[in-house]
Design an enzyme around this catalytic site. Structure first.
Site, PDB file in Angstrom:
ATOM      1  CG  HIS A  21      -0.444  -0.051   2.546  1.00 58.64           C
ATOM      2  ND1 HIS A  21       0.432   0.902   3.018  1.00 58.64           N
ATOM      3  CD2 HIS A  21      -0.640  -0.904   3.583  1.00 58.64           C
ATOM      4  CE1 HIS A  21       0.731   0.645   4.281  1.00 58.64           C
ATOM      5  NE2 HIS A  21       0.113  -0.455   4.642  1.00 58.64           N
ATOM      6  CG  HIS A  24       3.895  -1.554   2.500  1.00 60.00           C
ATOM      7  ND1 HIS A  24       2.631  -1.993   2.197  1.00 60.00           N
ATOM      8  CD2 HIS A  24       4.131  -1.961   3.776  1.00 60.00           C
ATOM      9  CE1 HIS A  24       2.123  -2.635   3.229  1.00 60.00           C
ATOM     10  NE2 HIS A  24       3.004  -2.625   4.210  1.00 60.00           N
ATOM     11  CB  CYS A 129       1.172  -8.839  19.292  1.00 63.96           C
ATOM     12  SG  CYS A 129       0.221  -8.126  17.919  1.00 63.96           S
ATOM     13  CB  CYS A 132       3.782  -6.618  16.691  1.00 64.70           C
ATOM     14  SG  CYS A 132       2.657  -5.302  17.091  1.00 64.70           S
ATOM     15  CB  CYS A 146      -1.492  -5.319  20.201  1.00 59.69           C
ATOM     16  SG  CYS A 146      -0.426  -4.482  19.007  1.00 59.69           S
ATOM     17  CG  HIS A 149      -1.586  -5.337  15.033  1.00 58.74           C
ATOM     18  ND1 HIS A 149      -0.284  -5.214  15.464  1.00 58.74           N
ATOM     19  CD2 HIS A 149      -1.552  -5.349  13.686  1.00 58.74           C
ATOM     20  CE1 HIS A 149       0.511  -5.170  14.396  1.00 58.74           C
ATOM     21  NE2 HIS A 149      -0.231  -5.247  13.320  1.00 58.74           N
ATOM     22  CE  LYS A 292      -2.560  -0.303  12.565  1.00 61.31           C
ATOM     23  NZ  LYS A 292      -1.481  -0.697  11.741  1.00 61.31           N
ATOM     24  CE  LYS A 295      -5.225  -8.836   3.599  1.00 62.76           C
ATOM     25  NZ  LYS A 295      -4.447 -10.037   3.459  1.00 62.76           N
TER      26      LYS A 295
END
Ligand code: MSP
Length: 482
Positions: A21, A24, A129, A132, A146, A149, A292, A295
């Site tokens: 995305h 990245h 996690c 992570c 977390c 996440h 954030k 996905k």
């Protein structure tokens, strides 16, 4: 001829549980700008990108996609590799952590660290996690979840191998002390210093009873913890001997993975008796509409679709220009449109179109030699400032400065009006703008390689020193963006 100076730069290796995305792409584009800049400085560039495949996330994603894990990783790795090609990333190598060269190097690294006495067996009791791929402390969690996440980490109690990270605490503190630019930006560096000075514990570096990952040498019931394996990619791509001679000049990463690179990685390298990377730079994060990118939220922006619509130069420009390096910022289509229209189409595109139209019309005047001193001074001073900004990783400032030069050019034409019937100094005005554009083409090359090439190809000084120009195709077509 003296040997070419080497320059080794890396991106993070990305997890294959997802497609690329814009976030990245952002980190990868930063590395690409630095690689291209180093090539322009005649350095021999090794630019490594790749995929991190030995993770539990990979298995979960394959399961979800109802695919065999190996097939799934092959398919996803190909997507990542070709995404960087399409975007115009000039990586010279692409490593997958399921490749033989990597698996072998990791086993060798494990043996060496074991021999050094830095690996021991123990029991890990605590939280993990998977999002992570990180062991967590209660104090890392927010309301038991977390923080990144928003999921509940699993409690695990298993026999693990541990790495004696705590042993390297003093060395780390000394490293940070003696190398104040080891991590950029400084704010993030301070967080790392505080984290280490607050105390370091040994870390678990294996997982028991998992059937995906690199097996612990001599104990196949365990696989090596994915981060311990992943960091080693930077060595396995070039080989241990080469790393010993020339370690990475820069690891480009995101802010979320600094601890791994700035704490665990140096300790691993010390344990191996290998040199450290020269520096680590960490970008901030893009959100989308303030949220954030994730996905599960389905808000990931595909950099390939954006590039197809607007051109990959526009994608690079937007990401680097929108947020100062190291800070967080927000992505929105509206802002993208706005920058495209104002800075690219109306800014650079317009200057180029106007200048080349004039130059073609008056090309017989434009025989070089006479540039307006004011223009030359502007070019020289801005060029220096741009080089300095890039050296400081201030890409946002570099682009702001370049666009100052472009705005200066447009204003200069507006003031001189060389197209007016009563214009004076037409030849000098047009020639000055051609030279200005020639310089813009050179300085934007690492940032907007396509536009740079198109402009540069339109300006040819022939053997007799005469300037020939050929109007390039429209650089940034105006369009309804979506
Ligand atoms: N596999 C590890 C890295 C191992 S390196 C030895 C990993 N992979 S990842 O796929 O999660 O990619 C992480 C990197 O992608 C971040 O460190 C950052 O560089 C980049 N980004 C991911 N999301 C991002 C944003 N929303 N914004 C900016 N960069 C982002 O962690």
């Amino acid at each position: 001829m003296p040997a070419q100076e080497k320059f080794y730069i890396t991106t993070p290796i990305y997890y294959v549980n997802d497609r690329p995305h814009v976030g990245h792409a952002y980190t990868t584009i930063i590395a690409d700008v630095l690689a291209r800049t180093a090539r322009m400085a005649k350095k021999e560039v090794v630019f490594l990108a790749g995929t991190d495949e030995n993770s539990q996330k990979t298995v979960d994603a394959a399961l979800k996609a109802k695919e065999e894990v190996k097939n799934y990783t092959d398919r996803l790795a190909a997507i990542w590799k070709s995404a960087w090609e399409t975007i115009g990333i000039t990586n010279t190598d692409f490593i997958r952590t399921t490749e033989e060269r990597h698996v072998k190097t990791v086993a060798e690294v494990w043996r060496r660290i074991l021999e050094k006495g830095d690996i021991y067996k123990g029991t890990y009791k605590g939280l993990y996690c998977v999002g992570c791929e990180e062991f967590k402390k209660e104090s890392d969690l927010i309301d038991g979840l977390c923080s990144e996440h928003k999921t509940k980490p699993e409690y695990i109690e298993e026999e693990n191998y541990f790495f004696k990270l705590s042993k390297y605490r003093k060395d780390l503190l000394q490293l940070y002390e003696s190398n104040p630019s080891f991590i950029i930006p400084a704010g993030r560096f301070n967080e790392v210093k505080k984290f280490v000075s607050d105390g370091l514990e040994d870390i678990s570096i294996s997982r028991e009873g998992k059937n995906w990952g690199i097996p612990v040498p001599g104990d196949p019931n365990h696989v090596i913890y994915v981060w311990f394996d992943a960091l080693i990619n930077y060595i396995s791509a070039i080989g241990i001997d080469e790393w010993e001679k020339h370690p990475a000049d820069i690891h480009v990463i995101g802010k979320n993975i600094i601890r791994f690179h700035a704490v665990i990685w140096p300790a691993m390298l010390w344990s191996l008796g290998l040199p450290l990377p020269k520096g680590i730079i960490a970008n901030g994060f893009f959100t989308v509409g303030g949220v954030k990118i994730s996905k599960s939220l389905g808000n990931a922006i595909d950099p390939l679709l954006l590039g197809e619509k607007y051109g990959f130069d526009a994608l690079r420009y937007f990401l680097l220009r929108e947020i100062p390096f190291g800070e967080d910022g927000d992505f929105s289509y509206e802002k993208f449109d706005e920058r495209y229209t104002s800075d690219l189409a109306n800014g650079l595109g317009n200057l180029s179109a106007r200048t080349f139209t004039l130059a073609e019309k008056y090309w017989f005047f434009v025989d070089g030699g006479d540039i307006d001193a004011e223009v030359q001074v502007k070019i020289d001073s801005l060029k220096k400032e741009v080089i300095y900004a890039v050296e400081q990783f201030k890409f946002h400032d570099a682009l702001t400065l370049i666009w100052e030069l472009i705005a200066f050019g447009n204003a200069y034409l507006q003031e001189k009006k060389p197209w007016a019937p009563d214009a004076i100094d037409v030849s000098r005005t047009v020639f000055s703008m051609v030279v200005l554009l020639d310089n813009v083409a050179a300085i934007i090359a690492p940032f907007l390689p396509d536009a740079s090439r198109k402009i540069a190809e339109s300006i040819v000084w022939d053997a007799s020193g005469t300037l020939r120009v050929k109007k390039p195709k429209i650089l940034f077509p105006r369009r309804d963006m979506r």
